[in-house]
Design a protein around this motif. Structure first.
Motif, short mmCIF file in Angstrom:
data_model
loop_
_atom_site.label_atom_id
_atom_site.label_comp_id
_atom_site.label_asym_id
_atom_site.label_seq_id
_atom_site.Cartn_x
_atom_site.Cartn_y
_atom_site.Cartn_z
N SER A 18 0.81 -1.23 0.00
CA SER A 18 0.00 0.00 0.00
C SER A 18 0.84 1.27 0.00
CB SER A 18 -0.97 -0.01 1.19
OG SER A 18 -0.25 -0.10 2.39
N ASP A 19 1.99 1.27 0.71
CA ASP A 19 2.75 2.53 0.82
C ASP A 19 4.02 2.60 -0.03
OD1 ASP A 19 0.85 3.05 2.67
OD2 ASP A 19 2.11 2.64 4.41
N GLU A 20 4.56 1.44 -0.36
CA GLU A 20 5.79 1.35 -1.16
C GLU A 20 6.93 2.18 -0.57
OE1 GLU A 20 5.48 1.64 -5.33
OE2 GLU A 20 3.87 0.17 -5.45
N GLU A 21 7.16 2.01 0.73
CA GLU A 21 8.25 2.74 1.34
C GLU A 21 9.56 1.98 1.19
OE1 GLU A 21 7.96 4.74 5.04
OE2 GLU A 21 5.78 4.68 4.95
N PRO A 22 10.64 2.72 0.90
CA PRO A 22 11.93 2.05 0.67
C PRO A 22 12.44 1.25 1.88
CG PRO A 22 12.12 4.45 0.49
CD PRO A 22 10.69 4.14 0.62
#
Lengths: 170, 250
Positions: free
Chosen positions: B222-226
């Motif tokens: 959902s957020d695609e945080e690194p």
């Protein structure tokens, strides 16, 4: 002197229905959000096996990055013997029998290519990343699935998804 | 001219319109989601390469025959639910201490310096390929190798410490079916593999990050945080899922 008023000809007031549209709209929005649009009803009978820890394909579907093909028993059981191993492949709702005809496993490669050409302008991923989802019946022989796989390999459609019904317990 | 009152719009049919839309959506949509196991098909290669011998200890072969009977590592199994236990055993037996007498894949413990040396070597290889104009296939291969070592370098940094356990690069799970094996059994094998890998990664995720693998995964989607990407990469390096689906012979 009576305690009860006599019916003096007055009518019952009508039920106020002015909030009915609001209720119905609420229901409508719920269904719009909670459901996804149906793929075409397949022309073959598919009863999917169950599994857990699956990947949800909805995000790919929303980007229309996905091609579905169905492998199941033909609806018309009298034609069962016309198909290889008794199972028919349905590509875009067309089912055909003999191997030299269109839309058997031999045609998967061409079908996939056509599908990709069609969506090339909208989809950002290369053909190797476009998922082909195989929805197969419980009893379908895996030999046919590997036939499909081989055809996909020939046209570089290198991502395949084996569909199952998730039985929920996460 | 006298000011006229604007007549109220009759909203009595609004409900009918809404009902109509509601029924349309009820009919054309479906509640059940499409769930599947995503797998990659290996790229077709024209060049005939030498067949590399893989040690028997590095192979976890799951075989299913035309009668839907199962065999895992040469052992006939009646209950398909047991496959995931076998996979966990396959990954975990030599994880802490290498025991060469048993039949499971060995582990290496690469250090930071070793990984960096390998990364440099891969970069050099790419340079030489580009100089020789060796063709796209080889250059792609060199790039993928650099990516792999780079991912490993980042993972070790996240893992902390001087080295981390890494399963033999040849270790793989192999699904061998026959043409008439039922799809339900094939799907069951895929389920068991997915369950085993999930459990292994989940235990490790809880140990390192204190949260479950499933949580990290859904949050990444959902957020695609690194940060989450790095975490998932580390878990992937620690427990790689190398699944080979062998095309059945007729």
């Amino acid at each position: 002197m009576s305690k009860f008023k006599k019916d003096n000809g007055k009518k019952l007031p009508g039920v106020n229905t002015s909030s009915l549209p609001d209720i119905v709209f609420m229901l409508l929005f719920f269904f719009m959000v909670a459901t996804t649009s149906k793929e075409v009803d397949p022309t073959v009978d598919v009863d999917q096996p169950t599994g857990t820890k699956t990947t949800d394909l909805t995000p790919y579907k929303q980007r229309s990055e996905i091609d579905f093909l169905y492998l199941g028993e033909p609806r018309n059981k009298a034609r069962l013997n016309d198909f290889k191993m008794g199972y028919a492949l349905s590509l875009d709702n067309v089912v055909q029998a003999t191997s030299d005809e269109l839309y058997t496993t031999n045609a998967v490669g061409q079908w996939k290519k056509d599908k990709f050409e069609e969506k090339k302008s909208r989809v950002k991923v290369p053909i190797t990343g476009v998922i082909t989802c195989v929805k197969a019946d419980k009893g379908a022989p895996t030999g046919l699935i590997f036939d499909i796989r081989k055809e996909l390999q020939n046209v570089d459609g290198l991502t395949i998804a084996y569909a199952v019904r998730d039985n929920g317990n996460i | 001219m006298a000011k006229r009152d604007i007549p109220e719009i009759n909203a009595g049919s609004m409900a009918d319109i809404a009902f109509l839309l509601l029924i349309f959506f009820l009919v054309t949509t479906t509640m059940d989601k499409d769930q599947a196991y995503i797998r990659n098909i290996p790229k077709k290669v024209e060049i005939k390469t030498e067949i590399i011998e893989v040690e028997q200890r590095n192979v976890l072969a799951i075989k299913a025959n035309n009668q839907n009977q199962l065999m895992v590592r040469g052992e006939i199994i009646a209950d398909p639910d047991k496959i995931s236990e076998k996979i966990i055993e396959f990954y975990n037996t030599n994880r802490n201490v290498n025991d060469l007498t048993n039949d499971f894949p060995t582990y290496t413990h690469p250090t930071k310096n070793e990984i960096e040396a390998n990364l440099k070597a891969a970069e050099k290889e790419l340079e030489s390929f580009e100089e020789q104009d060796a063709g796209d296939a080889l250059i792609d291969y060199a790039y993928s190798k650099i990516d792999e070592w780079d991912k490993m370098k980042r993972s070790l940094k996240l893992f902390g410490g001087n080295d981390f356990p890494l399963i033999n690069s040849q270790a793989n799970i192999r699904i061998e079916v026959q043409t008439r094996t039922q799809y339900s059994l094939f799907a069951k094998i895929q389920t068991e593999i997915e369950e085993a890998i999930f459990e292994l990664r989940d235990t490790e995720a809880k140990r390192i990050f204190g949260e479950s693998y499933g949580v990290i995964k859904t949050r990444y989607i959902s957020d695609e945080e690194p940060i989450d990407k790095g975490k998932l990469d580390l878990l992937d390096v620690l427990y790689p899922a190398r699944i080979i689906e062998v095309t059945p012979k007729n």
